[in-house]
Design an enzyme around this catalytic site. Structure first.
Site, PDB file in Angstrom:
ATOM      1  N   HIS A 147       0.921  -4.189   5.676  1.00 58.80           N
ATOM      2  CA  HIS A 147      -0.330  -4.218   6.446  1.00 58.80           C
ATOM      3  C   HIS A 147      -1.541  -4.630   5.619  1.00 58.80           C
ATOM      4  CE1 HIS A 147      -0.172  -0.245   4.593  1.00 58.80           C
ATOM      5  NE2 HIS A 147      -1.492  -0.192   4.721  1.00 58.80           N
ATOM      6  N   GLU A 148      -1.319  -5.170   4.404  1.00 63.81           N
ATOM      7  CA  GLU A 148      -2.464  -5.560   3.563  1.00 63.81           C
ATOM      8  C   GLU A 148      -2.227  -7.019   3.166  1.00 63.81           C
ATOM      9  OE1 GLU A 148      -4.100  -2.368   0.822  1.00 63.81           O
ATOM     10  OE2 GLU A 148      -3.757  -3.920  -0.658  1.00 63.81           O
ATOM     11  N   ARG A 170      -2.470  -2.556  -7.315  1.00 66.28           N
ATOM     12  CA  ARG A 170      -1.927  -3.366  -6.240  1.00 66.28           C
ATOM     13  C   ARG A 170      -1.041  -4.476  -6.796  1.00 66.28           C
ATOM     14  NH1 ARG A 170      -2.624   0.407  -3.073  1.00 66.28           N
ATOM     15  NH2 ARG A 170      -3.657   0.149  -1.060  1.00 66.28           N
ATOM     16  N   ARG A 224      -3.319   0.674  20.408  1.00 68.44           N
ATOM     17  CA  ARG A 224      -2.783   1.707  19.507  1.00 68.44           C
ATOM     18  C   ARG A 224      -1.466   2.301  20.018  1.00 68.44           C
ATOM     19  NH1 ARG A 224      -0.667   4.228  16.455  1.00 68.44           N
ATOM     20  NH2 ARG A 224      -1.363   5.589  14.773  1.00 68.44           N
ATOM     21  N   CYS A 270       0.879  -1.171   0.000  1.00 68.45           N
ATOM     22  CA  CYS A 270       0.000   0.000   0.000  1.00 68.45           C
ATOM     23  C   CYS A 270       0.917   1.222   0.000  1.00 68.45           C
ATOM     24  CB  CYS A 270      -0.868  -0.039   1.254  1.00 68.45           C
ATOM     25  SG  CYS A 270      -1.783   1.472   1.590  1.00 68.45           S
ATOM     26  N   HIS A 271       0.404   2.350  -0.474  1.00 72.10           N
ATOM     27  CA  HIS A 271       1.250   3.549  -0.491  1.00 72.10           C
ATOM     28  C   HIS A 271       1.673   3.989   0.902  1.00 72.10           C
ATOM     29  CE1 HIS A 271       0.332   3.642  -4.727  1.00 72.10           C
ATOM     30  NE2 HIS A 271       1.412   4.383  -4.816  1.00 72.10           N
ATOM     31  N   THR A 272       0.944   3.561   1.914  1.00 70.87           N
ATOM     32  CA  THR A 272       1.336   3.932   3.277  1.00 70.87           C
ATOM     33  C   THR A 272       2.631   3.206   3.677  1.00 70.87           C
ATOM     34  OG1 THR A 272      -0.977   4.299   3.756  1.00 70.87           O
ATOM     35  CG2 THR A 272       0.485   4.152   5.647  1.00 70.87           C
ATOM     36  N   CYS A 314     -11.396  -4.001  19.791  1.00 72.45           N
ATOM     37  CA  CYS A 314     -11.409  -4.824  21.015  1.00 72.45           C
ATOM     38  C   CYS A 314     -12.826  -5.024  21.563  1.00 72.45           C
ATOM     39  CB  CYS A 314     -10.521  -4.193  22.081  1.00 72.45           C
ATOM     40  SG  CYS A 314     -11.235  -2.754  22.902  1.00 72.45           S
ATOM     41  N   CYS A 363      -9.875   2.106  17.615  1.00 69.41           N
ATOM     42  CA  CYS A 363      -9.852   1.329  18.862  1.00 69.41           C
ATOM     43  C   CYS A 363      -8.625   1.764  19.652  1.00 69.41           C
ATOM     44  CB  CYS A 363      -9.770  -0.164  18.534  1.00 69.41           C
ATOM     45  SG  CYS A 363      -9.435  -1.215  19.971  1.00 69.41           S
ATOM     46  N   CYS A 374     -14.394   1.731  21.025  1.00 71.79           N
ATOM     47  CA  CYS A 374     -15.222   0.645  20.487  1.00 71.79           C
ATOM     48  C   CYS A 374     -16.650   0.746  21.006  1.00 71.79           C
ATOM     49  CB  CYS A 374     -14.630  -0.715  20.855  1.00 71.79           C
ATOM     50  SG  CYS A 374     -13.165  -1.134  19.875  1.00 71.79           S
ATOM     51  N   CYS A 385     -13.123  -1.022  24.647  1.00 69.26           N
ATOM     52  CA  CYS A 385     -12.565   0.288  25.007  1.00 69.26           C
ATOM     53  C   CYS A 385     -13.591   1.396  24.760  1.00 69.26           C
ATOM     54  CB  CYS A 385     -11.267   0.560  24.237  1.00 69.26           C
ATOM     55  SG  CYS A 385     -11.527   1.004  22.514  1.00 69.26           S
ATOM     56  N   CYS A 427      -6.717  -3.340   3.583  1.00 72.65           N
ATOM     57  CA  CYS A 427      -6.560  -1.871   3.646  1.00 72.65           C
ATOM     58  C   CYS A 427      -7.253  -1.111   2.526  1.00 72.65           C
ATOM     59  CB  CYS A 427      -5.086  -1.463   3.732  1.00 72.65           C
ATOM     60  SG  CYS A 427      -4.907   0.327   3.902  1.00 72.65           S
TER      61      CYS A 427
END
Ligand SMILES: NC(=O)c1ccc[n+]([C@@H]2O[C@H](COP(=O)([O-])OP(=O)(O)OC[C@H]3O[C@@H](n4cnc5c(N)ncnc54)[C@H](O)[C@@H]3O)[C@@H](O)[C@H]2O)c1
Ligand SMILES: N[C@@H](CCC(=O)N[C@@H](CSCO)C(=O)NCC(=O)O)C(=O)O
Ligand SMILES: [Zn+2]
Ligand SMILES: [Zn+2]
Length: 379
Positions: free
Chosen positions: A69-70, A372, A117, A47-49, A99, A113, A105, A102, A177
């Protein structure tokens, strides 16, 4: 199982320093502790992130780290107290946790969440504030609580969604993502109504998923804006009905859009990460009600600005993380929608490579033709 409770040595793409090619290394992955899950990653996309953090412009970027992360994979083992997944389950790691306990959530007002984090933002696990990755004893940071550029990763149990085992992991990895972000920006964050006029700035994966979501929401006009006119042909297949290249106009792009739409669009989406474009995306919205959603991630130090009068006169500025989807609850639902052919996924995959080709995959991200690129992680 032979590997349960043992350190696993496997291969991962390690980002040792910002902007330096990733290195495929043998890494040691510690067993999951209480509330943790070790996942064998079969497929990951970029991903670009990932590129953004690798570039050194992310204030949360820490090195050395394992990005990614994907992705999709299979649970290898679980730590004490983990009840919702077990070895053998097919899963998608979720960078945005859920979760269900919290303040965030429970609020019903957000998909953010708060449970893990603070730890995921500094590249460690909650339990002992340490990493589960190391190379000959040297710790390697986690990234976004997922680190999917490794053949095995450890995630918090609140950061993993169990999915239909019949779903093809080489495709549904994308539901970690970019595609949900675009769809959810329309459905959850903006809540676009039928008949709306929509403007999308940036026609990469995220922008095209916005177009797909807007088409499904029966938007009447879906205007795609990109500085690369080659993006336009493909975008039609995702629902874009009109195209504007800012380079073809002398007037500011917001004025071009206001003129094209009798006063402005109902909804706009910034899917680039450029703060000047974010301003244009707000200012092309219709007075009184137009809403602009920031999806793109801008570099450290960048700030947005506009005349407050833009907001006083009824425009609304919003942002979205993971399209407002509650990850553990809703990613399985998105997988089901894909299985029923209600949403596209395959169409966003333009390239397939393998783990050793990770740097080539990063190069591809900067090529206009690439949406992608999915990597087979076990090769
Ligand atoms: N908020 C979230 O949860 C979330 C999730 C995923 C990705 N993102 C972010 O969304 C952004 C888009 O991701 P992507 O994968 O679609 O990226 P991408 O690079 O594939 O797409 C960006 C598009 O914008 C175009 N573009 C660049 N500058 C432009 C300009 N000045 N005017 C018009 N068009 C321009 C490019 O030609 C490209 O087509 C990134 O910043 C990414 O980090 C955010
Ligand atoms: N670390 C960056 C922020 C990055 C960011 O905004 N991430 C998005 C997801 S991008 C996925 O490709 C997000 O969801 N943020 C919410 C969160 O991180 O909890 C920075 O500090 O600039
Ligand atoms: Zn992403
Ligand atoms: Zn929570």
């Amino acid at each position: 199982m032979a590997t349960q409770g043992q350190v696993i040595t496997c291969r991962a793409a390690v980002a040792w320093e910002a902007n330096k090619p990733l290195v495929i290394e043998e890494v040691q992955v510690a067993p999951p502790q209480a509330g943790e899950v070790r996942v064998k990653i079969l497929f990951t996309a970029l991903c670009h992130t990932d590129a953004y953090t690798w570039s050194g412009k992310d204030p949360e970027g820490l090195f050395p780290c394992i990005l990614g992360h994907e992705a999709a994979g299979i649970v290898e083992s679980v730590g004490e107290g983990v009840t919702e997944v077990q070895p053998g389950d097919h899963v998608i790691p979720c960078y945005q946790a859920e979760c269900r306990e919290c303040k965030f959530c429970k609020s019903g007002k957000t998909n953010l969440c708060g449970k893990v984090r603070a730890a995921t933002g500094v590249g460690v696990m909650m339990n002992d504030r340490k990493s589960r990755f190391s190379i000959n004893g040297k710790p390697i940071y986690h990234f976004m609580g997922t680190s999917t550029f490794s053949q095995y990763t450890v995630v918090h149990d609140v950061s993993v969604a169990k999915i239909d085992p019949k779903a093809p992991l080489e495709k549904v990895c994308l539901l970690g993502c970019g595609v949900p972000t675009g769809l959810g920006a329309v459905w959850n964050t903006a809540k676009v109504e039928a008949g709306s006029i929509v403007a999308i700035f940036g026609l990469g994966t995220v922008g095209l998923a916005v177009a797909e979501g807007a088409k499904a929401a029966s938007a009447s006009r879906i205007i795609g804006i990109d500085i690369d006119s080659n993006k336009f042909d493909r975008a039609k297949d995702f629902g874009v009905t009109e195209f504007v290249n800012p380079k073809d106009h002398d007037k500011p792009i917001q004025q071009v859009l206001v003129d094209l739409t009798d006063g402005g669009v109902d909804y706009s989406f910034e899917c680039i990460g450029n703060v000047s474009v974010m301003r244009a995306a707000l200012e092309c919205c219709h007075k009184g009600w137009g809403t602009s959603v920031i999806v793109g991630v801008a570099a450290s130090g960048q700030e947005i600005s506009t005349r407050p009068f833009q907001l006083v006169t009824g425009r609304v500025w919003k942002g979205t993380a993971f399209g407002g989807f509650k990850s553990r609850s809703q990613v399985p639902m998105l997988v089901d929608k894909y299985m029923k052919k209600e949403i596209k996924v395959d169409e966003y995959i333009t390239h397939n490579l393998t783990l050793p080709e990770m740097n080539k995959a990063f190069d591809l991200l900067h090529e206009g033709s690439c949406l992608r690129c999915v990597l087979d992680m076990q090769v």
